[in-house]
Structures are given as structure tokens and as C-alpha cells.
Design a protein around this motif. Structure first.
Motif, short mmCIF file in Angstrom:
data_model
loop_
_atom_site.label_atom_id
_atom_site.label_comp_id
_atom_site.label_asym_id
_atom_site.label_seq_id
_atom_site.Cartn_x
_atom_site.Cartn_y
_atom_site.Cartn_z
N GLN A 830 32.85 40.36 38.54
CA GLN A 830 33.79 40.32 37.29
C GLN A 830 33.25 41.25 36.15
O GLN A 830 33.92 41.32 35.18
N ASN A 831 32.15 41.41 36.07
CA ASN A 831 31.57 42.26 34.79
C ASN A 831 32.00 43.58 34.77
O ASN A 831 31.43 44.40 34.04
N ARG A 832 32.62 44.13 35.82
CA ARG A 832 33.01 45.46 36.08
C ARG A 832 34.23 45.71 35.11
O ARG A 832 34.85 44.66 34.76
N PRO A 833 34.40 47.03 34.82
CA PRO A 833 35.42 47.58 33.69
C PRO A 833 36.69 47.02 34.60
O PRO A 833 36.99 46.93 35.75
N THR A 834 37.81 46.80 33.79
CA THR A 834 39.14 46.12 34.15
C THR A 834 39.86 47.48 35.07
O THR A 834 40.34 46.97 36.07
N GLU A 835 39.56 48.69 34.46
CA GLU A 835 40.17 49.76 35.16
C GLU A 835 39.65 49.62 36.99
O GLU A 835 40.40 50.16 37.86
N GLU A 836 38.42 49.56 36.89
CA GLU A 836 37.72 49.43 38.12
C GLU A 836 38.17 48.43 39.15
O GLU A 836 38.33 48.62 40.28
N LEU A 837 38.59 47.25 38.41
CA LEU A 837 38.71 46.08 39.49
C LEU A 837 40.02 46.38 39.99
O LEU A 837 40.64 45.63 40.74
N GLU A 838 40.86 46.93 38.78
CA GLU A 838 42.32 47.14 39.26
C GLU A 838 42.32 48.29 40.27
O GLU A 838 43.14 48.13 41.32
N TYR A 839 41.69 49.07 40.39
CA TYR A 839 41.57 50.40 41.38
C TYR A 839 40.93 49.55 42.57
O TYR A 839 41.84 49.80 43.76
N LEU A 840 39.96 48.65 42.66
CA LEU A 840 39.67 47.97 43.83
C LEU A 840 40.73 47.18 44.54
O LEU A 840 40.88 47.00 45.48
N LYS A 841 41.64 46.52 43.49
CA LYS A 841 42.80 45.60 43.98
C LYS A 841 43.61 46.42 44.79
O LYS A 841 44.17 46.26 45.80
N ARG A 842 43.88 47.58 44.17
CA ARG A 842 44.91 48.75 45.06
C ARG A 842 44.32 48.99 46.35
O ARG A 842 45.09 49.16 47.21
N LEU A 843 43.17 49.07 46.46
CA LEU A 843 42.58 49.47 47.66
C LEU A 843 42.60 48.49 48.63
O LEU A 843 42.90 48.65 49.70
N LEU A 844 42.59 47.20 48.23
CA LEU A 844 42.37 46.18 49.11
C LEU A 844 43.57 45.90 49.66
O LEU A 844 44.04 45.45 50.61
N GLU A 845 44.69 46.02 48.53
CA GLU A 845 46.16 45.72 48.80
C GLU A 845 46.66 47.04 49.93
O GLU A 845 47.58 46.45 50.91
N ARG A 846 46.05 48.19 50.02
CA ARG A 846 46.51 49.22 50.94
C ARG A 846 45.85 48.98 52.34
O ARG A 846 46.43 49.15 53.42
N PHE A 847 44.57 48.46 52.37
CA PHE A 847 43.83 48.42 53.49
C PHE A 847 43.51 47.12 54.02
O PHE A 847 42.81 46.65 54.97
#
Length: 847
Positions: A830-847
């Protein structure tokens, strides 16, 4: 044209109305939004009155300005707007009269034809679109700000709150008719439940989450209404029951009663927020590459917010022997952020904690792991501890295993440093047959010498321990993986590692990883065999029969080998591996040099390696002299921690005992250097031998190949730094400053290694270019095609290989799994930047 004209007129009215009255409706929308949100109930009465007066004045001013600016459009203006939308202005053409040529039949005929054409075009007229854009008149988009406020009010406000503004007027009907009240219950935000309006609740009892906020307002004369409640459990700082505004939190079940005219009472049941729960969903296992995988399941009534995994050393289960006999140094527990699902439901989910602890001091040791999770209310849930062996990378090469074990002992407690140095010296006492690379041997001796120096000086700090541990880890990896640049060496290395796994036992994951490494090494070796010229293959095949088999047969053999290992039939697997090894030994790689002659680059590499060994020997002797400075009562060459090659167990090395003997590096003289008898025979001081070694390095620099290439110039620069460090070492030796001399000698050896590496890169680049030219010539000289030792057909123009099946199925899935595990791991931090967490969220949603 009647309807198009009417619609155009309506559009003109709308266009002029929007431009004239947009400030008026923006003010009205903003005021309505504020009233629906209940701002009049929050602000002071004076502020509400002031804002109300300003709002009325603003509405009147914008209305007057709008009336002044608005002009009702005429039918002629509508006709003009409609005519502008048609090509050729046909409406104006129809209403025109002939100005020239009247009375001329031909001219009048042309004019009638023109009017008829324009009339036909006018029949196709469509209503003109009004221009409702206000960007030029509202550059700050104030109308959108007002509209946004109204949207928020529609979502979170209520039209019922608008009526409360009338109660603030003097002599209003509410006060005249008697007292009244209003109340709300707002559950905590993390529950996601809606607010409750107490005025609409007629039942006597209902349930609310614990921690809900209750707000009650009394209107009318103070004292006519009062509040009695038992849900807040307040005992101090309780406001009077008749205060106009009452606010408190629901902490327990109880009653809320409004006493007075029109009062009401409710029985509230506080729903307790349950603690989250988390448990391991299976044992902690070792994934590919030595990664730890810890599956778990977590749940909470409103959703898990965060969690951690804590790993501590299970000291009672550690087998206390060798370097683990003494107590370990204090070390903080390992804490990891567990991955929290992003797209799924957080009330109950399953995930896996993935991390790599191969380099951690506790790797492959018993540990205790526990999980903890927290919800939004900061309630915490703990799991039962799980006792397991902390997964880490396993080494199958005996030498690599020995180095890793000593690294573990050093990190266990730095008091093991003298013992670690002695064991590593014993391991590297006779390098022949043990070390495949002289560079690895020299790196290990340098690391041991540096460790011994720090121990003797009492400077074994945390930084030194970490640097030594990192160096030993790198050496173990280099020994375990071998020289990956050479296909044949890599293949032999993969076969040796697989044989060690068969003998010592390995998990299914390790078997799969080793088999994948063997497949890749086999493919590289086959490609290198295929790239040889046909003439060279015929010369190498004289007196020996080349085995030839198809790629499918080889793949079947590898699959059969993996199947036998996974079934535990190790004897049969070892027999099949021996057959595979024998078959591959019959396939020889063509040598780049004819007649066994060494190239200039190989000769330079051999000379630099000899110089590095001699510098190592001088450094060994300087280290012994440094020890004797701190132990002047010992005999020459004797110290409590000075066990050189051929030592007698009392700290006395054979080479050091003999006057003028050779150093540890085994100096054999300088080729082509005047006075080489001095360093080679061991006569003269250390400073003189260091100077002779410097002169030899100067000669080698002059004969170094690769001039003009980036790698060759970089190698010369590194050797130049090595020469400068040798000069510094010579000066320090003449002043008997052995500690400074050791530092300079270490720098010289490091620069020599760097120069050798860059020279090797230059040689590899040159061989690759030569190989490409030979490959082109081979393709041109073999138009009929040929088969390589595996029976594969050559490609076009002699190109070897195929574009099909570039990745085997196992490798694709393994790589995909590694990427998915890494994404899940990072998404839980959770200490990662918000933009990076949102990007990882989009990756998990896709794959």
C-alpha cells in the motif's frame, strides 16, 4: 419550408435565451444545490441571511441583464439563418427580381430556369441548428460548477432540506405552530450503508452499525424539547438535554427518546463490528527459483483494509551445529504486506504471499509465520502460527553449497568470521579439479583475505559483513550456474546440476526448473552445432561416428527424464541422464582457431590471468606481514589466524616460512621482462616484486588487441587504473604501510578483473562477427541444403533454425505465472504511489 422555418425560429429563441439568461440559471442552480445539501443548517444564521441576500441580488441583476440582452427573433431573421445553411442562398434568389435583360425572351428564360433551380433547392431546406455554445461568454465554466454542485446535491442531499430555510424567517409558521425536531443516523463510511432520516422512521426499533453518528436538531423555544439516550455510554462532558443541536455516536444498544410535543422514541440495536479473520490456506511452499508462496484466506463483515505477514526464526527447531552452535545476532522479524484483492470482494477472498528470501540469513531454516489483518475500524485479526522451513534457493554444486553455508554462518553471528575464513581457505587450498574458473577462485581468495584483514583490525562492521555476504552469494551463483556464455559448458553444467538433484533429492518445482534449464542449454548447444560449416564438421567426424537424431526424439528423451524424476525413479533417471550425456559428448563444437593455435586475445587473457595470480600472491604475503606487525612475538609468518597453503596448523604457511619463496599466486617470473628472476625466484622485497609486476603489466598493455573498439579501449582504461593502484601499493610497501598496500592491491586486482572482462567481451564480439560472415558463406556454398546433427533442415541462405515454437509451452506458462505473482505482490504494497496501484489494478482486471 413552413416547418423548417418554424424550427429555425425556435432555435434562434433558444440561442438568444441561453446567451442572455445563463448567469441567472447558474445562480439559481447553485442556490438550490446549497439548500439541498443543508448548508443553511450548518452555517451561522447571520451567514445564511447574508448569503441569501447576495443570492437574491445576484438573481435580480442577472435577470435584468438577461431581459436587456434578449431580443425576440423575427421571421425574417429566421429566414436569413435558414438561407445561410443552403448552398447558393436559394431563398434570397427566389425573392429577387430580374434586374438586367427584362423583356429579352432568352434572358427571361434563363432567369426562370435559375429561379426554378433555386426553388427546387429551397424545398430541401432543413431547420438550422442553434449555436448554444457559451465557451466565449463563460470562459471559467461557472455554469458547469453550478451544475456539478446540483449533481452532488441530488446524490447526497434531499429536497426536504430546502424547506428548513423557511424556519429561519422571523414569524415563520413552524415557530408559530410549536416546537419541532429533525434527526439523522449516519453509519460509518466504511460500511457503505445509507443514512437514516429519523423523521421517516415510525417503527419503534431498528438496527444500526456500531459507531454510527446520530444528529438531532430542535426547533422552536429552547426547553420545550429534550433528549434522553442510553446508546452513547457517555459519562463525562454531557451537554444539556435541551441543546438545539445534539450529536453522539452509537456505542451500545439502548434507547433514544425525544421528550416534548411531537416527540418520539426508538430502541436501537448496535451491530458490533466483528474482528477480521485470516488463516493460512495450506502449507508454505517453495515456488520456482526458490520463491516463497504462502496461500491464505481472509474475511471481514465490511471488508479487510490491510494486512501483514510476520516471519520469525524458530530457534528451538534449528539444528545447532557447526556455525550455528553460538547464539545468533538479534535480527528483526520479517514483515511483509499481504496482497489485498483489488477487483474482488474484500469481505472474503483468497490470495498468496509471494516473496524471495533466498539471500536472507534465515533461508532454509525453521521459522514461524503468522498473518494479521485489519479492517477500517482498526480491528485486528490474527492467524495461528505456521511452522515451516523458510523457502530459499537450493544449491546442488558441492562447492557452491559450501560457500553458501559459510555465508549463512557469517550472517548468523559475525563471531564465526575466523572460522568462516579458515573453512573457505581449506576449500580453496588446492583449486585444481574443484574450481572451473580461475576468476572465481581468485575472487574467493580475495574475499577471504579481506575478511581476515577486517577481523585482525577489529573492523568487522555491519557494512563489511553485508558486502562479504553479497560477494559470497555472487560467487555461489557463478559456480552453480557456470559460464552461461559458452553453450557446451552451460550444457555440461545443467547436466551436473541435474545429477546432483537426482542424488540429493529435489522437489517437483526444483526438478521442473532444472529440466527447463537443461532444455534451454540443449537448444543453445544444438544451435551452436548447427552453425558450423560443413567442411569443419567432416574434419571433426573423421574416425568417429556422429550421432544423428531428430528434435522430437530429443524432446521425448527429456520428457521421459523429467517423468522418471517426478515419479521418484531416480536410478532409471540417472541411467537415462548418463545416456544423454554420452550422446551429447559425441557432438563436438568446431574450434574457432585451426591447428590449436591461440589467438592474440587468448594470449593476452592468459597473460593477464597470470598477472592477476601473481598480484594475489603479493597480496597474501603483504597480509601475513600485516598480521606479524600486530603479533610481534610470533615467529616469522606465524599468527593465530594465518593458515596459508601447506600450513601446519599453527598459523605457519609453507611458502611463507621459506625465505624468498613464491607467494600464494605462484609467481613464475615475468615473460620478456629484464630482471624477471627477482619476482619469479622470490628474491627482493615485496616493493621490488610489486614494481616488477607493474612493469610486466605495462608490457601487456602495449600488446593488448582490440585497439579502436569500445571494449578494447575500456579494457586499456581498466588496466591503466590497475597500474596506478600497483604504483600506490609499491609506495605503501616501501613505507611498510601494509594496510594501505592491501587496499591498493585490492583495487589493482579489481581493475584487472574488469579489464579481463572487457577484453573477453571484445573477443566475443569479434567471434560473433566472424561467425556471422561464416554463416553467410555457408548458406551460399550449400545450395542443396543439409541436415545438422539433430537431422534438422537448414533454412534459406544457410540460416539455421526456425521461427516456429520459439518458446516451449512450459516456459510460457512459467513466465506468465511469475509475472502474475509479481503483480499481485506489488498490488498489496500500500505504500506504492496511487498511480502505480491503479495501473496494477487494471492489469489484474485484464488478466
Amino acid at each position: 419550408m413552413a416547418w423548417p422555418l418554424r424550427l429555425t425560429l425556435v432555435g434562434l429563441v433558444a440561442e438568444r435565451g441561453v446567451r442572455a439568461f445563463w448567469p441567472l440559471w447558474s445562480v439559481l442552480i447553485a442556490v438550490l444545490a446549497a439548500l439541498m445539501l443543508g448548508l443553511q443548517d450548518i452555517l451561522m444564521l447571520e451567514v445564511v441571511w447574508g448569503v441569501g441576500v447576495l443570492s437574491v441580488l445576484a438573481a435580480l441583476w442577472t435577470a435584468v441583464r438577461g431581459i436587456q440582452a434578449f431580443r425576440w427573433p423575427t421571421q425574417g431573421q429566421a429566414l436569413e439563418r435558414l438561407d445561410r445553411t443552403l448552398p447558393g442562398r436559394p431563398i434570397a434568389a427566389i425573392s429577387d427580381a430580374q434586374a438586367i435583360g427584362a423583356g429579352d425572351p432568352a434572358s427571361e428564360a434563363v432567369w426562370r430556369a435559375h429561379v426554378a433551380r433555386m426553388a427546387e433547392r429551397a424545398r430541401e431546406a432543413k431547420a438550422a441548428r442553434p449555436d448554444l455554445k457559451l465557451a466565449t461568454r463563460d470562459p471559467y465554466a461557472l455554469r458547469y460548477v453550478a451544475l456539478l454542485g446540483l449533481t452532488v446535491a441530488l446524490l447526497f442531499g434531499s429536497f426536504l432540506r430546502v424547506a428548513s430555510v423557511s424556519e429561519m424567517a422571523p414569524g415563520n409558521q413552524v415557530v408559530a405552530s410549536g416546537p419541532s425536531w429533525e434527526g439523522w443516523v449516519e453509519p460509518p463510511l466504511y460500511t457503505g450503508l445509507p443514512s437514516l432520516y429519523l423523521n421517516d422512521i415510525s417503527r419503534s426499533g431498528f438496527e444500526v452499525p456500531e459507531g454510527s453518528r446520530v444528529t438531532i436538531r430542535f426547533y422552536g423555544e429552547i426547553g420545550e424539547l429534550s433528549l434522553n439516550e442510553t446508546v452513547s455510554a457517555r459519562t463525562e462532558d454531557i451537554p444539556p438535554a435541551t441543546d438545539p443541536v445534539q450529536a453522539f455516536d452509537v456505542l451500545q444498544s439502548g434507547t433514544i427518546e425525544i421528550a416534548g410535543p411531537g416527540g418520539q422514541s426508538w430502541n436501537l440495536t448496535a451491530i458490533e463490528d466483528e474482528n477480521p479473520s485470516v488463516e493460512f490456506d495450506g502449507p508454505i511452499t517453495q515456488g520456482e527459483g526458490g520463491w516463497m508462496e504462502a496461500p491464505f484466506v481472509a474475511s471481514d463483515d465490511y471488508g479487510v483494509a490491510a494486512g501483514t505477514m510476520t516471519v520469525t526464526l524458530d530457534l528451538g527447531e534449528v539444528e545447532r551445529r557447526y556455525g550455528l552452535v553460538i547464539d545468533p545476532e538479534p535480527r528483526d522479524p520479517i514483515e511483509l504486506d499481504i496482497p489485498i484483492t483489488i477487483t474482488g470482494d474484500r469481505t472474503q477472498f483468497a490470495e498468496t504471499v509471494v516473496d524471495d528470501f533466498s539471500e536472507h540469513p534465515w533461508a532454509n531454516l525453521p521459522v514461524s509465520a503468522s498473518l494479521s489483518v485489519q479492517d477500517a475500524a482498526e480491528h485486528e485479526g490474527m492467524s495461528a502460527p505456521q511452522f515451516a522451513t523458510l523457502p530459499g534457493r537450493r544449491f546442488f554444486d558441492p562447492l557452491a553449497k559450501a560457500i553458501i553455508e559459510q555465508r549463512r554462518d557469517l550472517l548468523w553471528n559475525r563471531a564465526n568470521a575466523p572460522r568462516v575464513a579458515q573453512v573457505l581457505r581449506a576449500v580453496s587450498f588446492q583449486p585444481e579439479g574443484i574450481f572451473r574458473s580461475e576468476t572465481v577462485y581468485l575472487k574467493l581468495r580475495f574475499a577471504v583475505r579481506r575478511l581476515e584483514t577486517r577481523v585482525s583490525l577489529g573492523r568487522l562492521t555491519d557494512e563489511v559483513v553485508d558486502e562479504t555476504a553479497a560477494a559470497l552469494w555472487g560467487l555461489a551463483l557463478e559456480i552453480e550456474e557456470g559460464d552461461l556464455g559458452d553453450a557446451l559448458e552451460r550444457l555440461r553444467r545443467a547436466q551436473d546440476r541435474l545429477a546432483e538433484a537426482i542424488e540429493n533429492g529435489a522437489t517437483d518445482e526444483e526438478i521442473a526448473e532444472l529440466m527447463q534449464e537443461l532444455r534451454e542449454a540443449m537448444q543453445d548447444y544444438m544451435n551452436q552445432l548447427a552453425q558450423q560449416g560443413q567442411g569443419e564438421q567432416q574434419e571433426m567426424a573423421e574416425g568417429q561416428e556422429m550421432q544423428e537424431m531428430t528434435g522430437d526424439q530429443l524432446q521425448d528423451m527429456l520428457d521421459r527424464l523429467q517423468e522418471l524424476m517426478e515419479q521418484g525413479r531416480m536410478a532409471e533417471a540417472q541411467q537415462l541422464l548418463d545416456q544423454l550425456r554420452q550422446m551429447m559428448e559425441n557432438m563436438q563444437v568446431a574450434q574457432g582457431q585451426q591447428g590449436g593455435q591461440q589467438s592474440p586475445g587468448e594470449q593476452a587473457m592468459e597473460g593477464l590471468a597470470e598477472t592477476l595470480r601473481e598480484q594475489q600472491g603479493l597480496s597474501d604475503e603483504a597480509f601475513r606481514d600485516l598480521q606479524e606487525q600486530y603479533n610481534p612475538n610470533a615467529q616469522a609468518g606465524q599468527s593465530s589466524e594465518n593458515e596459508g597453503e601447506g600450513g601446519d596448523g599453527e598459523g605457519r604457511g609453507a611458502e611463507h616460512d621459506q625465505p624468498g619463496s613464491q607467494g600464494e599466486g605462484g609467481q613464475q617470473g615475468r615473460r620478456g621482462e629484464p630482471g624477471s628472476e627477482q619476482p619469479g625466484g622470490g628474491e627482493g622485497s615485496l616493493a621490488d616484486r610489486q614494481q616488477a609486476l607493474r612493469n610486466e603489466l605495462n608490457r601487456q598493455q602495449q600488446n593488448l588487441p582490440g585497439a579502436g573498439t569500445p571494449e578494447g579501449d575500456a579494457a586499456r582504461e581498466s588496466l591503466g587504473r590497475a597500474g596506478e593502484a600497483m604504483d600506490d601499493a609499491e609506495e605503501a610497501l616501501r613505507q611498510e604501510d601494509f594496510a594501505e598496500a592491501l587496499d591498493s592491491q585490492s583495487q589493482a586486482m579489481e581493475a584487472l578483473r574488469e579489464g579481463m572482462r572487457e577484453l573477453a567481451e571484445q573477443m566475443a564480439e569479434q567471434q560473433q562477427q566472424q561467425g556471422g560472415q561464416q554463416g553467410q558463406q555457408l548458406g551460399q556454398n550449400d545450395p542443396n541444403g543439409s541436415r545438422d546433427p539433430l537431422g534438422r533442415e537448414a533454412g534459406e541462405n544457410g540460416r539455421i533454425g526456425t521461427d516456429e515454437q520459439l518458446l516451449q509451452g512450459d516456459d510460457v506458462y512459467r513466465r506468465a505465472r511469475e509475472l502474475l505473482d509479481e503483480i499481485r505482490k506489488r498490488s498489496g504494497e500500500q505504500n506504492r504511489p496511487t498511480e502505480e496501484l491503479e495501473y496494477l489494478k487494471r492489469l489484474l482486471e485484464r488478466f
